[in-house]
Structure formats: C-alpha cells, structure tokens
Scaffold this motif. Structure first.
Motif: not given
Length: 370
Positions: A63-69
């Motif tokens: 999530v921290r690298r590519d986004g989303g949750f």
C-alpha cells in the motif's frame, strides 16, 4: 437515491457469491498460530492479485509503495498476536486493549490517525419451544479500526462472519474504491440489517407468549403461562437492547459530523443506517414494555386463579359445616334431648340437613362462587 441503493445492495446477500482464491477461512482454526482470517490490498475498488496470502506487514508495504488500502480481518486475536499489527499501523494502546479483551460497549472513538468503532452482532437462536432457560439471542462483537489506508476488523464470538460481505463489496468496485469508509459503512449496515432480522424473530416469540397468556383456559378464563418463560424472554430482550441503544449515537456522529477519515460521499449515507437503527431501538424498547405488561397480566391471572380456588374451597367448607354442626349437636351425650327418641327424628333431621346444604349450594352457585 441510486447511490444509497448501490450501498445497500452491496451489503445484502445475493443468491450466489464468487469464490476468492486468495482468501482465508472466516473463523480462526484453533490449530493455526495466526488469528488473521483474511488480508488483502485493494486498489481502485479491486482486490490486488497475489500468489500467496499476504501478511499484514507485506500488505502494508504494498500500500505504501503502490497506493490503495489494506483490509485485514482477525478473529479473537491474543495480545501477542495483535501487538505486531498494532505497531505496524500505529493503533492507540487503549483501542488495542479493548479489541483484544472484547466485551465492550458499542461506541465510536477518534484517535489521531484512526477511528475505533465497536459493533455488537446479534444472532437469533432457533428453538422448538420457548422455555424458562431458552437462549433467544447470541451476541458477538466486531471492532473496526479505520485509517486513511487501512481497515482492520477484529471479531469475537462464533457469529458475525464478514466473508460474504467482503465478497459482495469486491463485486462492487465502484463502491469499494471509496476506501476504508465504504467498508465501515457496509459493516454498520450489515450489522443493523442483522438486528432487523432478529427483531422480526423475537416479535414472533413475544406473540406466542402473549397468545399463551391470554388464551382461554378452564371455563373460558385465561390460562396464563409460566412466568419463567416471560422473564427469560425479557432478559434476552434486555441483552438485545444493550447492543442496540448505545450504537445509535455513534451512527448519528458518523452521519452528521464531518470527519477526515470518512469520505463525504459515504458519510451522508450513515444517516440511513442511523434511521434503521432508531427504528430497531424503538421496537426493542416496545418489546421491553410489552413484556412488562404481559408479565404483570400473567401474575394478575395467577392471583385471580388463586382467589377463585379459595372461594370454591370456602364455599364447600360452608356447605360441609351444616352436617358437621348437626352431627356435633346430636353427638353430645345428654340423656334428655329434644326428639331424641322420636320415631321419625332421624329422617327429619337428615332431610333438614340436606335441604340446608342444597340451599347454601344454590346461593353460592348463583353468586358465582361455585
């Protein structure tokens, strides 16, 4: 209106659900060391494909690298099992303590970077006949940590599985793209819809008890029922009320007060959940009052039945007193008594005795004592 229909459709059961190859089982296996039952990353409303189930730490790195949750589901974790997740997501120690210990009151607490919400789940226990020891409702707990890029659920109890809800949300990418607040709304709506189903079932039990209390018994009088059944039903309704009433204020706060972690498009639809919850609360409070009335009516009927039995006993005692008195008088050992040696004394006395008994019986019968 289309938005709210989509929201409610997403959390209601559908005839068939697609299977998700990367998900865990819904209930913790006692033989496995992990309390995590599902862990997935969602981007743009879709579940990110993985070759193997992710750990919470791996999911958060994605999530921290590519986004989303990330959405993590746990079932009855221990303090040690939850400690690593709490550190990874920066959860507040007080909320972590509540989530591990369970038996919490429904509530909404705001911390710096997260919301902590407690829901009580209610499951109706099927039974053939209501008794003084019947279990009517079974409670569980769902605790939710809502952050900007994570959503964590901690379940306690055997009921309240969220697997089906997760699948239905995955079938609606547009809704799931709203982020963790959409999941929080879906869980709230799912829990309240469960309350509505239980309310209908409890209503049937109350109707059955009410029918038994006021149904005709002997000679058209209400026969009543076991007060233990009514009291047990009242206790179960009280447990239901403890789950419903405290939740109303948190739902109102979620629907009325702007919150940084709640998407504005989702927030206004918490009002729909609050409205349904208010209706359930009114029904549960009505159940409590109705059961009070039924219990009082049942006790009154028991008192009336006892009074009626006492009247009958007293009436027969009055009838029996006549021959008892006559026999007592003529049983005295006096030599000179009126009509003691009369030829027809015995049949006359017996006739008078029977006549008096019949007269008393007729009077008592006419006055409703017999």
């Amino acid at each position: 209106m289309s938005m709210i229909r989509d929201l409610r459709a997403a959390v209601r059961p559908r005839p068939s659900l697609r299977k998700d190859s990367g998900s865990y089982d819904t209930t913790r296996d006692p033989g496995t060391p992990s309390a995590v039952v599902d862990c997935a990353v969602y981007r743009d409303g879709a579940r990110a494909a993985t070759r193997a189930p992710l750990t919470p730490q791996e999911a958060m790195r994605q999530v921290r690298r590519d986004g989303g949750f990330v959405w993590i589901g746990l079932h009855e974790p221990t303090e040690d099992e939850f400690a690593g997740i709490a550190r990874e997501f920066g959860l507040h120690p007080l909320a972590v303590e509540d989530a591990v210990q369970a038996h919490q009151r429904p509530k909404l607490e705001r911390y710096d970077d997260s919301l902590f919400t407690v829901f009580k789940t209610i499951h109706y226990v099927e039974h053939d006949r209501l008794t003084a020891t019947s279990e009517i409702v079974e409670t569980g707990e769902v605790m939710c940590f809502t952050g900007g890029d994570f959503f964590i659920t901690v379940r306690h109890g055997g009921q309240g599985s969220l697997r089906g809800l997760r699948h239905r949300l995955q079938d609606d990418p547009e809704l799931l793209a709203k982020g963790p607040s959409a999941v929080l709304h879906a869980i709230a709506d799912h829990v309240v819809d469960g309350y509505i189903a239980v309310v209908d079932a409890v209503q049937d039990d109350i109707d059955e008890v009410e029918t038994e209390v006021f149904s005709p018994g002997r000679k058209g009088t209400p026969r009543g029922t076991d007060a233990g059944q009514i009291y047990q039903l009242k206790r179960e309704v009280l447990e239901f009320k403890r789950a419903v009433s405290p939740l109303l204020r948190p739902m109102q706060l979620l629907s009325e007060r702007p919150m940084r972690l709640i998407d504005p498009d989702i927030q206004k639809y918490f009002r729909d959940v609050a409205d349904h919850l208010a209706r359930v609360q009114e029904q549960v409070l009505g159940f409590d009052e109705l059961l009070n009335s039924i219990l009082q009516a049942n006790l009154a009927q028991a008192s009336v039945a006892q009074n009626e039995d006492m009247r009958k006993i007293t009436s027969w005692a009055a009838i029996v007193a006549v021959p008892t008195m006559v026999c007592g008088v003529y049983g005295m050992n006096f030599k000179y008594m009126p009509e003691l040696h009369a030829r027809y004394g015995y049949p006359v006395v017996m006739g008078i005795t029977v006549g008096l008994c019949l007269s008393i019986h007729r009077i008592l019968k006419r006055n409703g004592w017999l």
